[in-house]
Write an enzyme that holds these catalytic residues in place. Structure first.
Site, PDB file in Angstrom:
ATOM      1  N   LEU A 187      -0.828 -10.914  -1.673  1.00 35.41           N
ATOM      2  CA  LEU A 187      -0.884 -12.373  -1.665  1.00 35.41           C
ATOM      3  C   LEU A 187      -1.133 -12.894  -0.264  1.00 35.41           C
ATOM      4  O   LEU A 187      -0.483 -12.463   0.703  1.00 35.41           O
ATOM      5  CB  LEU A 187       0.421 -12.933  -2.217  1.00 35.41           C
ATOM      6  CG  LEU A 187       0.408 -14.416  -2.627  1.00 35.41           C
ATOM      7  CD1 LEU A 187      -0.605 -14.654  -3.734  1.00 35.41           C
ATOM      8  CD2 LEU A 187       1.797 -14.845  -3.070  1.00 35.41           C
TER       9      LEU A 187
ATOM     10  N   CYS B 127       5.593  -7.240  -9.004  1.00 30.88           N
ATOM     11  CA  CYS B 127       6.064  -8.235  -8.043  1.00 30.88           C
ATOM     12  C   CYS B 127       7.486  -8.670  -8.389  1.00 30.88           C
ATOM     13  O   CYS B 127       7.754  -9.057  -9.538  1.00 30.88           O
ATOM     14  CB  CYS B 127       5.130  -9.440  -8.036  1.00 30.88           C
ATOM     15  SG  CYS B 127       5.609 -10.700  -6.829  1.00 30.88           S
TER      16      CYS B 127
ATOM     17  N   ASN C  49       1.232   4.115  -4.946  1.00 29.27           N
ATOM     18  CA  ASN C  49       1.236   3.070  -3.927  1.00 29.27           C
ATOM     19  C   ASN C  49       2.600   3.069  -3.250  1.00 29.27           C
ATOM     20  O   ASN C  49       3.594   3.430  -3.855  1.00 29.27           O
ATOM     21  CB  ASN C  49       0.945   1.719  -4.605  1.00 29.27           C
ATOM     22  CG  ASN C  49       1.143   0.518  -3.702  1.00 29.27           C
ATOM     23  OD1 ASN C  49       1.800  -0.439  -4.069  1.00 29.27           O
ATOM     24  ND2 ASN C  49       0.565   0.552  -2.522  1.00 29.27           N
TER      25      ASN C  49
END
Length: 324
Positions: A11, A91, A202
């Protein structure tokens, strides 16, 4: 489309200007948009789906939990030319939880499966999921595999696993990227147990050596903050991870190729700092790196500043940095 190396959706960072810049450094990396909510796309006044054709392969990450809304947005994404649609199930922010999407969806695997199926029913491009290894006290391997199995049964065969669990209460999004323990073995075990699925990992990856080590166990790696703050770490991605023998662009060549892009952006009413803020880390580790950052930071926001800013900043750099 190979997912050997990708740049994480971040973001405020991975906007279309950053993605154009990153594409000059790596021709092969899969690039992701910032997370865009279904509400913004459906009800917002701006164009949240715009991108540069040069960015391909590029994926849109969606935030949402309403299958019909996600299907509508996925269809729009395919019509606009995106190569993939990714659902955010990672998130942990309060705002995202209040909207009933992001990491909290790990507790509702059937809903995620319904969302995936709704999107797949209306598009032909891949629909993928980015998730965590767990949430709060629900962090067992069984919890993760139950989630993966349920979503995969709906037809999703591509997952990116952030190898940290998310604390939904008590930690900020920033802390959730740093404090929970990284457990890469969980992602490795998922790949062993679900060999037919495409699994990327990740979290905490900062070098190509680490990428190569993970790729001994997995199909892909996703790099986040390092690819933004030290973008030239991607310079040899194509050669080392994809077997691409085209020459690596020097940092100076990257800057020179960004000048026409910046000129177009300014001529369309944009400001120089919209683009140059993503380039501050290009010379990290090189002589003059601080000078480069300072020059851009002090001048890019000035009214009337043009694309000559990049040429001037480059000319001020030591020769050793310009040639590297």
């Amino acid at each position: 489309m190979k997912r050997t190396f990708s740049v994480a959706p971040m973001l405020d960072w991975t906007d279309r200007h950053y993605r154009y810049f990153a594409r000059l450094i790596s021709r092969q990396a899969l690039l992701y948009t910032e997370m865009v909510t279904t509400g913004a796309i459906i009800h917002g006044k701006g164009d949240y789906l715009g991108f540069n054709e040069e960015e391909h392969p590029v994926a849109l990450q969606l935030g949402g939990s309403n299958p019909a809304d996600l299907a509508h947005c996925a269809k729009l994404a395919e019509q606009r030319g995106y190569d993939e649609v990714n659902l955010n199930v990672g998130c942990p922010s309060d705002r995202v939880q209040n909207g009933r999407f992001g990491a909290c969806l790990m507790a509702e695997p059937q809903l995620v499966a319904d969302c995936v199926k709704a999107m797949q029913d209306v598009v032909s491009i891949p629909v993928t999921v980015k998730t965590r290894i767990g949430i709060d006290e629900q962090d067992s391997y069984e919890f993760l595999t139950r989630f993966i199995d349920t979503v995969a049964s709906a037809g999703c065969d591509i997952f990116t696993i952030h190898a940290r669990k998310a604390w939904l209460q008590g930690l900020s999004p920033k802390e959730n990227r740093e404090i929970p323990e990284l457990i890469y073995d969980r992602a490795y075990q998922v790949k062993r147990d679900f060999a037919h699925l495409n699994i990327s990992v990740n979290g905490g990856i900062t070098t190509l050596e680490q990428c190569e080590a993970h790729l001994q166990h997995l199909d892909g790696v996703m790099v986040g903050r390092e690819a933004y703050q030290n973008p030239y770490m991607m310079a040899e991605v194509d050669q080392r991870l994809y077997g691409d023998d085209r020459p690596v662009l020097s940092r100076a060549e990257v800057v020179e190729q960004m000048i026409p892009y910046l000129e177009r952006h300014i001529s369309n009413g944009g400001r120089a700092n919209h683009v140059t803020r993503h380039m501050l880390g290009l010379f990290n580790g090189m002589p003059g790196a601080r000078q480069w950052r300072r020059y851009l930071a002090q001048n890019a926001h000035l009214p009337g500043m043009g694309a000559e800013l990049l040429a001037d900043a480059l000319a001020s750099m030591p020769e050793a940095a310009r040639e590297a």
